[in-house]
Design an enzyme around this catalytic site. Structure first.
Site, PDB file in Angstrom:
ATOM      1  N   GLU A  95       0.799  -1.237   0.000  1.00 14.85           N
ATOM      2  CA  GLU A  95       0.000   0.000   0.000  1.00 14.85           C
ATOM      3  C   GLU A  95       0.829   1.283   0.000  1.00 14.85           C
ATOM      4  OE1 GLU A  95      -4.194  -1.162   1.912  1.00 14.85           O
ATOM      5  OE2 GLU A  95      -2.603  -1.031   3.399  1.00 14.85           O
TER       6      GLU A  95
HETATM    7  C1  ACM Z   1      -2.198  -5.388   3.862  1.00 15.96           C
HETATM    8  O1  ACM Z   1      -3.300  -5.845   4.212  1.00 15.96           O
HETATM    9  N1  ACM Z   1      -2.105  -4.126   3.513  1.00 15.96           N
HETATM   10  C2  ACM Z   1      -1.022  -6.206   3.815  1.00 15.96           C
END
Ligand code: ACM
Length: 664
Positions: free
Chosen positions: A310
């Protein structure tokens, strides 16, 4: 040998269903029973070490607690007369390694139980099987005689535990390890840093604990203590420090590592945030070298997780980053992230670790010994395996998303997407990890978010692939759940505590009736209702209610297939209809119960409709007319809609009653 696991796929084999989770590779009942009484003794055969002696002491302690019998605390020297003999040939690796032999044989006769294994890991697994089989019949405590041969399907059976969003004290981590050992999980993936807190002491960079943790972090001694505790239970500990995104807390302490100058503040909300390390700065790699060096010494495991998920790329739009990318021929954010990883990986390797990361780190050019953890779906795992990388599956095992156990249970690391892989590629799929992201989990309620569903996932990772009977799973999960709570987990015990807090001095049963039949909303939807922060108390009905309502599931099934006795059904519906009478005055007095009001009203409405339908089915009232059916269906459609952060789960059962009333 014919295995019970195979036999359980048929519906006729319920009687043979041993109350084990995970089910062993093979279980053959042999008739009779080994009694467990005050004469119970444990002996070690063959190779001995302190870990095995401690394991034997735990057997005695747990049996004494379970049975209430005082049991002699010391090890027996006499393997011929001991009740339980645990025999192994040699030690396992000092630092537990991926893929070590964990198999064991457990033979229980009416005279003795004997666990044999290549090394202590198998003994630890077999010991949990033995303890889980202990039960009480009219003659007393004992274990059914049987022969069990068992070994895991996957070598990597993990649980990823976020202690950043909400800090989890050592005692919570330890009881989690107890539960993991009980269901034969073997990796604690400790998610130690994120935007909301950095949870480990670092001597070289002490501003981490001083400025990035709110004082909530593990000292290095506590970390070592947890690692030894895990090792005693045959569990590896893999640390994760999430970079270059999810790093607001780190940048609060060391803003000079950020892509923009800051200042940064520990994040209090949930989501994906902009603060990102600056891959163009050499001092970032100097810092990481120092940090990883210290952490690599602290955490003995061979694997080191660097996160990588992310990265939103907002900060990387800045001019100096864009010109760096141009100068280095990096054409997009993905290539820039790959550049960062290609600088980090040699640092990790320099300290003798294999780098691990979330699926975003998958990019051509990185060495083949890195491990990919797939959270965005199953396809990336197959893709990684095809490209020569090892991987583990996490995407379908996110416990924080509140999905039913069956959904997690039926998701297999070797699924459709892996069908086209060669056997060699398939062998790169090492197993899986469940995950608990702690946005909505506190030390008080986290066990109820993890357990007992984590036990069902543990079975997926351990047991043969064809062990997939959902009803058998639910039956065994219930027994296992109670066993785990008595072991020290708090998913059942804290439910009662939290309900009592909600009820105050009022009758807890009225709150419980609703709490038992509702579930928190699923997926990433909770943020939509309330502006939650790290400081929001997690003490409401939504934090108390279980991710999966087993009473609602059983009601919907039994009513749906017509197996629920009518007298009991009527009694249940009357109790639900009238519950609001007891609850309503409490709701009016207690602000914390305000979100219960629409759910309680919906329960009354649904039960009232169910009773009218039942009257009609039983002939006590005439067949309902079309307008009543239409109105009832509309009401039920409303009743099953989300109310705040919760959903009433018994509506499908009532809907099937209305269908039957309409049809008869
Ligand atoms: C995640 O759930 N961002 C690894």
């Amino acid at each position: 040998m014919k295995t019970i696991a195979l036999m359980l796929c048929g519906t006729a084999a319920f009687a043979a269903d041993p109350h084990l989770m995970p089910l062993p590779a093979s279980y053959t009942p042999s008739g009779g029973r080994l009694a467990i009484d005050q004469g119970f003794r444990v002996a070690l055969g063959g190779y001995r070490e302190p870990r095995l002696e401690k394991a034997a002491a735990r057997v005695i302690d747990r049996l004494a607690r379970q049975t209430g019998m005082p049991l002699p605390g010391s090890l027996s020297k006499d393997a011929t007369t001991a009740t339980l003999v645990m025999e192994t040939r040699e030690g396992s690796a000092i630092v537990q390694r991926l893929g070590e032999d964990e198999s064991y044989d457990l033979t229980i006769t009416t005279r003795q139980a004997r666990i044999t294994a290549v090394n202590p890991l198998g003994i630890l697994r077999g010991m949990e099987t033995f303890l889980q089989l202990v039960d009480q019949d009219p003659k007393g405590w004992g274990v059914a005689a049987a022969t069990i041969r068992d070994s895991p399907r996957f070598p990597w059976r993990g649980f990823s535990f976020d202690v950043s969003r909400h800090f989890m004290p050592v005692e919570v981590v330890k009881r989690t390890l107890d539960g993991m050992a009980a269901v034969k999980l073997n990796v604690l993936h400790w998610h130690l840093s994120d935007d909301q807190g950095f949870r480990v002491e670092c001597e070289k960079y002490p501003k981490i604990q001083e400025l990035a943790s709110d004082g909530l972090y593990y000292t290095k001694d506590e970390i070592r203590d947890v690692i030894w505790y895990a090792r005693d239970r045959g569990i590896r500990v893999v640390p994760e420090f999430d970079i270059p995104g999810h790093s607001t807390a780190l940048l609060t302490a060391y803003p000079e590592l950020g892509t923009l100058p800051g200042p940064y503040r520990i994040e209090r909300k949930w989501g994906v945030f902009d603060p990102t390390l600056d891959p163009t700065k050499e001092e970032v790699y100097t810092f990481l070298d120092g940090f990883i060096h210290e952490m690599a010494e602290l955490f003995p495991d061979q694997f080191f997780h660097v996160g990588g998920d992310e990265v939103n790329g907002e900060q990387w739009k800045t001019e100096h980053v864009q010109s760096f990318m141009k100068a280095h021929g990096l054409k997009d954010q993905g290539e820039f992230h790959r550049y960062f990883n290609s600088r980090v990986q040699p640092i990790v390797a320099k300290y003798a670790k294999r780098m691990m990361g979330w699926d975003e780190i998958l990019a051509p050019g990185l060495p083949k010994d890195i491990v990919i953890q797939s959270w965005r779906g199953q396809k990336s795992l197959a893709e990684a395996a095809r490209l020569g990388y090892s991987g583990i599956l996490s995407a379908p095992y996110y416990l924080d998303l509140m999905h039913p156990a069956a959904e997690h249970y039926l998701a297999d690391p070797l699924n459709e997407d892996t069908k086209s892989l060669t056997p060699e590629q398939r062998a790169r799929i090492l197993g899986g990890e469940a995950a608990m992201w702690s946005e909505y989990a506190s030390p008080e309620n986290v066990d109820s978010r993890d357990w007992p569903r984590l036990a069902a996932i543990a079975e997926r990772f351990w047991s043969p692939q064809n062990v997939r009977d959902v009803e058998s799973m639910y039956r065994r999960m219930e027994t296992t759940s109670r066993w785990l709570d008595t072991l020290g987990l708090t998913h059942l015990s804290n439910y009662r505590v939290m309900l009592q807090r909600l009820a105050g001095d009022g009758p807890v049963e009225a709150v419980r009736t609703v709490a038992d039949l509702v579930e928190p909303i699923k997926g990433y939807t909770r943020e939509q209702t309330v502006n939650y922060t790290q400081q929001s108390p997690l003490n409401r009905l939504v934090d108390t209610a279980r991710p999966e309502s087993i009473p609602a599931r059983e009601f919907n099934l039994a009513v749906g297939n017509g197996t629920m006795d009518h007298a009991r059904l009527r009694q249940t519906l009357v109790a639900w209809r009238d519950n609001h009478i007891a609850l309503d005055p409490m709701i009016r007095q207690r602000e914390i119960l305000s979100e219960v009001q629409p759910l309680s009203a919906a329960l009354t409405e649904a039960a009232t409709i169910g009773l009218a339908a039942l009257d009609s089915i039983e002939g006590a009232s005439p067949k309902p007319d079309a307008s009543w059916i239409a109105r009832s269906k509309a009401s039920l459609a409303e009743a099953k809609k989300r109310k705040g952060d919760l959903v009433l789960m018994i509506v499908p059962g009532i809907e099937s009653l209305v269908e039957r009333a309409a049809a008869h």
